[in-house]
Write a protein that holds these residues in place. Structure first.
Motif, PDB file in Angstrom:
ATOM      1  N   ARG A   1       0.820  -1.455   0.014  1.00 18.34           N
ATOM      2  CA  ARG A   1      -0.127   0.035  -0.083  1.00 18.34           C
ATOM      3  C   ARG A   1       0.519   1.039   0.248  1.00 18.34           C
ATOM      4  N   VAL A   2       1.815   1.047   0.885  1.00 22.95           N
ATOM      5  CA  VAL A   2       2.941   2.454   1.112  1.00 22.95           C
ATOM      6  C   VAL A   2       3.431   2.263  -0.364  1.00 22.95           C
ATOM      7  N   LEU A   3       4.770   1.465  -0.759  1.00 18.53           N
ATOM      8  CA  LEU A   3       4.778   1.630  -2.051  1.00 18.53           C
ATOM      9  C   LEU A   3       4.153   2.153  -3.554  1.00 18.53           C
ATOM     10  N   ILE A   4       2.783   1.954  -3.701  1.00 20.12           N
ATOM     11  CA  ILE A   4       1.441   1.462  -4.536  1.00 20.12           C
ATOM     12  C   ILE A   4       1.454   3.070  -4.427  1.00 20.12           C
ATOM     13  N   SER A   5       1.390   4.143  -3.317  1.00 25.10           N
ATOM     14  CA  SER A   5       1.339   5.476  -3.329  1.00 25.10           C
ATOM     15  C   SER A   5       2.447   5.514  -3.515  1.00 25.10           C
ATOM     16  N   ASN A   6       3.274   5.223  -3.259  1.00 25.86           N
ATOM     17  CA  ASN A   6       4.967   6.281  -3.503  1.00 25.86           C
ATOM     18  C   ASN A   6       4.335   6.401  -4.787  1.00 25.86           C
ATOM     19  N   ARG A   7       4.449   5.313  -5.718  1.00 26.32           N
ATOM     20  CA  ARG A   7       4.435   5.143  -7.034  1.00 26.32           C
ATOM     21  C   ARG A   7       3.761   5.892  -7.643  1.00 26.32           C
ATOM     22  N   ASP A   8       2.690   6.308  -7.244  1.00 26.91           N
ATOM     23  CA  ASP A   8       1.249   6.959  -8.267  1.00 26.91           C
ATOM     24  C   ASP A   8       2.083   8.605  -7.820  1.00 26.91           C
ATOM     25  N   VAL A   9       2.438   9.012  -6.797  1.00 33.37           N
ATOM     26  CA  VAL A   9       3.406  10.838  -6.172  1.00 33.37           C
ATOM     27  C   VAL A   9       4.341  10.234  -7.359  1.00 33.37           C
ATOM     28  N   ILE A  10       5.017   9.941  -8.153  1.00 35.28           N
ATOM     29  CA  ILE A  10       6.468   9.431  -8.831  1.00 35.28           C
ATOM     30  C   ILE A  10       5.684   9.544 -10.133  1.00 35.28           C
ATOM     31  N   VAL A  11       4.163   8.922 -10.604  1.00 40.63           N
ATOM     32  CA  VAL A  11       4.028   8.496 -11.769  1.00 40.63           C
ATOM     33  C   VAL A  11       3.811  10.249 -12.059  1.00 40.63           C
ATOM     34  N   LYS A  12       3.045  11.077 -11.357  1.00 39.25           N
ATOM     35  CA  LYS A  12       2.690  12.359 -11.473  1.00 39.25           C
ATOM     36  C   LYS A  12       3.710  12.868 -12.048  1.00 39.25           C
ATOM     37  N   ARG A  13       4.945  13.759 -11.275  1.00 39.98           N
ATOM     38  CA  ARG A  13       6.195  13.736 -11.756  1.00 39.98           C
ATOM     39  C   ARG A  13       6.914  13.458 -12.359  1.00 39.98           C
TER      40      ARG A  13
ATOM     41  N   GLU B   1      17.190  16.899 -15.509  1.00 42.84           N
ATOM     42  CA  GLU B   1      17.434  16.303 -14.219  1.00 42.84           C
ATOM     43  C   GLU B   1      16.571  15.840 -13.528  1.00 42.84           C
ATOM     44  N   GLU B   2      15.652  16.645 -13.752  1.00 46.39           N
ATOM     45  CA  GLU B   2      13.771  16.096 -12.751  1.00 46.39           C
ATOM     46  C   GLU B   2      13.487  14.918 -13.769  1.00 46.39           C
ATOM     47  N   TYR B   3      13.713  14.705 -14.608  1.00 48.84           N
ATOM     48  CA  TYR B   3      12.968  13.775 -15.630  1.00 48.84           C
ATOM     49  C   TYR B   3      13.959  11.829 -15.391  1.00 48.84           C
ATOM     50  N   ASP B   4      15.517  12.000 -15.233  1.00 47.77           N
ATOM     51  CA  ASP B   4      16.170  11.262 -14.994  1.00 47.77           C
ATOM     52  C   ASP B   4      15.776  10.732 -13.671  1.00 47.77           C
ATOM     53  N   LEU B   5      15.586  11.422 -12.662  1.00 45.72           N
ATOM     54  CA  LEU B   5      15.366  11.022 -11.356  1.00 45.72           C
ATOM     55  C   LEU B   5      14.076  10.639 -11.144  1.00 45.72           C
ATOM     56  N   THR B   6      12.902  10.874 -11.327  1.00 45.24           N
ATOM     57  CA  THR B   6      11.999  10.570 -12.012  1.00 45.24           C
ATOM     58  C   THR B   6      11.903   9.049 -12.554  1.00 45.24           C
ATOM     59  N   ILE B   7      12.713   8.890 -13.405  1.00 46.39           N
ATOM     60  CA  ILE B   7      13.173   7.797 -14.263  1.00 46.39           C
ATOM     61  C   ILE B   7      13.438   6.441 -12.902  1.00 46.39           C
TER      62      ILE B   7
END
Length: 424
Positions: A154-166, A264-270
């Motif tokens: 649950r925590v990891l999926i929530s974290n993934r959603d935030v990263i995908v939005k970014r 830089e932001e794109y590389d970090l989120t990837i």
């Protein structure tokens, strides 16, 4: 608790005895408010405002115990709204103290706020009293305890959603940058976020830099960043388009600096997305029946992790319909007299669970032969609208998932093929 749906309300009410102290807690970030009533709804004691800390939690427990002793009550039940994440710590602490904790629907709290005083006024003390009244009347739900693996998902999926939005946000900003500075780049690369386009933006982002190069220079630059690079035709086309570009030529230094930060932001989120998905997959396989669920062709690891993270242990559901209700995918109808309203999906449940069930079903319709045949039969033979067919197949998937988890059996495509008429 096992029950038919029509008996649910009665059983929830019957659990509240005349020996219960019923406590409603209005949750906030720093200070919570508690009110107490007995099983008849009579207010017991004064309101309590306590801090969101261990000291505050202990004062709540002491307050509950003193009211129980004063009214000769030997049981307590605490109700609260699952407001954001603020309720989690207090609910777990009370559970450790052997105090039963239940949740009430925030939407129903809003609807029941006029029951006591027939006014639309709202305050923390009033909300706490409304919550206590709802628990007394059986409008509450149990908190399903989840194991470490499900909580991790649950925590990891929530974290993934935030990263995908970014990631989507940074990609959109790169698209905007290209539209302003070098719009012709789209004629060379259809996808601006593909490896070739990103490599071009890193090496020579502005048309003026590309126009002065030879095709071999462009290809050597690509080769320094990519194992498989575009050919000389694309390099020549890129140079030709750069020479006649309509992109802006003002403030190019600022635009180049902006692009550096976007990349830089794109590389970090990837990078972060790859890390969190690896963690999700490692945690997913710790659940015993996951391998059997993944045997269903078309079910991805991320979709399954999203479903399990939001729903918890599927073997704890009595039926697939319970999973649908948990997601808010059960049907609701409004009718009165001769008037019959439209039947709609209630959407009173976990939105992220609804999303992952929908995405998993869409993947099955595209990749799984059995679900593809069922969808075709619904649309062509039964003349259903496509979305109605998808919603029906979500129910089928929910029943399959719960059945496999409860009985620990493997997916059997032949069972689905048996219910597909030959006309399909």
């Amino acid at each position: 608790m096992n029950f038919k749906m029509q008996d649910k309300q009665n059983q929830l009410i019957e659990r509240i005895s005349d020996k219960h102290l019923i406590v409603g807690v209005d949750i906030a970030q720093q200070f919570h408010v508690a009110r107490a009533i007995n099983y008849r709804g009579i207010i017991v004691g004064d309101p309590l405002t306590f801090e969101n800390s261990e000291v505050g939690f202990k004062s709540l427990l002491s307050w509950i115990q003193s009211l129980q002793e004063m009214k000769n009550l030997n049981a307590a039940i605490v109700g609260m709204e699952p407001t954001g994440h603020y309720w989690k710590n207090i609910s777990k602490w009370l559970d450790e103290q052997k105090i039963e904790v239940v949740t009430v629907n925030p939407h129903l709290v809003k609807r029941n706020k006029e029951n006591r005083d027939n006014t639309q006024s709202k305050s923390d003390k009033k909300d706490a009293l409304v919550i206590a009244d709802m628990v007394k009347n059986g409008y509450y739900s149990f908190i399903s305890p989840s194991s470490e693996s499900f909580e991790m998902l649950r925590v990891l999926i929530s974290n993934r959603d935030v990263i995908v939005k970014r990631l989507v946000s940074s990609a959109n900003q790169i698209h905007r940058w290209v539209d302003i500075v070098f719009p012709e780049l789209r004629q060379v690369f259809k996808d601006i976020t593909c490896k070739g386009a990103i490599a071009t933006l890193r090496l020579f982002p502005t048309p003026a830099e590309i126009a002065s190069l030879e095709p071999l220079d462009v290809m050597n630059g690509w080769k320094s960043l990519m194992q498989r690079q575009p050919g000389p035709k694309k390099a020549q086309l890129l140079i030709q388009l750069a020479k006649s570009s309509i992109g802006t030529t003002q403030a190019l230094g600022a635009y180049k600096f902006h692009l550096e930060q976007l990349l830089e932001e794109y590389d970090l989120t990837i990078y972060q997305l790859a890390r969190v998905e690896q963690q999700i997959k490692e945690e997913l396989y710790k659940i015993p029946y996951v391998q059997k669920l993944l045997m269903i062709k078309g079910i991805s690891e991320i979709s399954l992790a999203g479903i399990l993270g939001e729903a918890g242990d599927l073997s704890g559901f009595s039926h697939g319909n319970s999973l649908l209700r948990h997601a808010g995918l059960h049907l609701a109808e409004a009718s009165s007299g001769k008037w019959k309203g439209q039947i709609v999906v209630s959407k009173r449940g976990r939105s992220r669970l609804r999303r992952f069930l929908y995405l998993a079903t869409m993947s099955l319709v595209m990749n799984n032969d059995e679900f593809k045949a069922l969808h075709a039969h619904n649309v062509k033979v039964k003349k259903m609208k496509k979305m109605k067919s998808i919603m029906k197949l979500i129910g089928k998937l929910a029943r399959i998932f719960v059945g496999i988890a409860k009985r620990n059996e493997e997916y059997c495509p032949s069972k689905l093929k048996e219910i597909i008429p030959l006309a399909a």
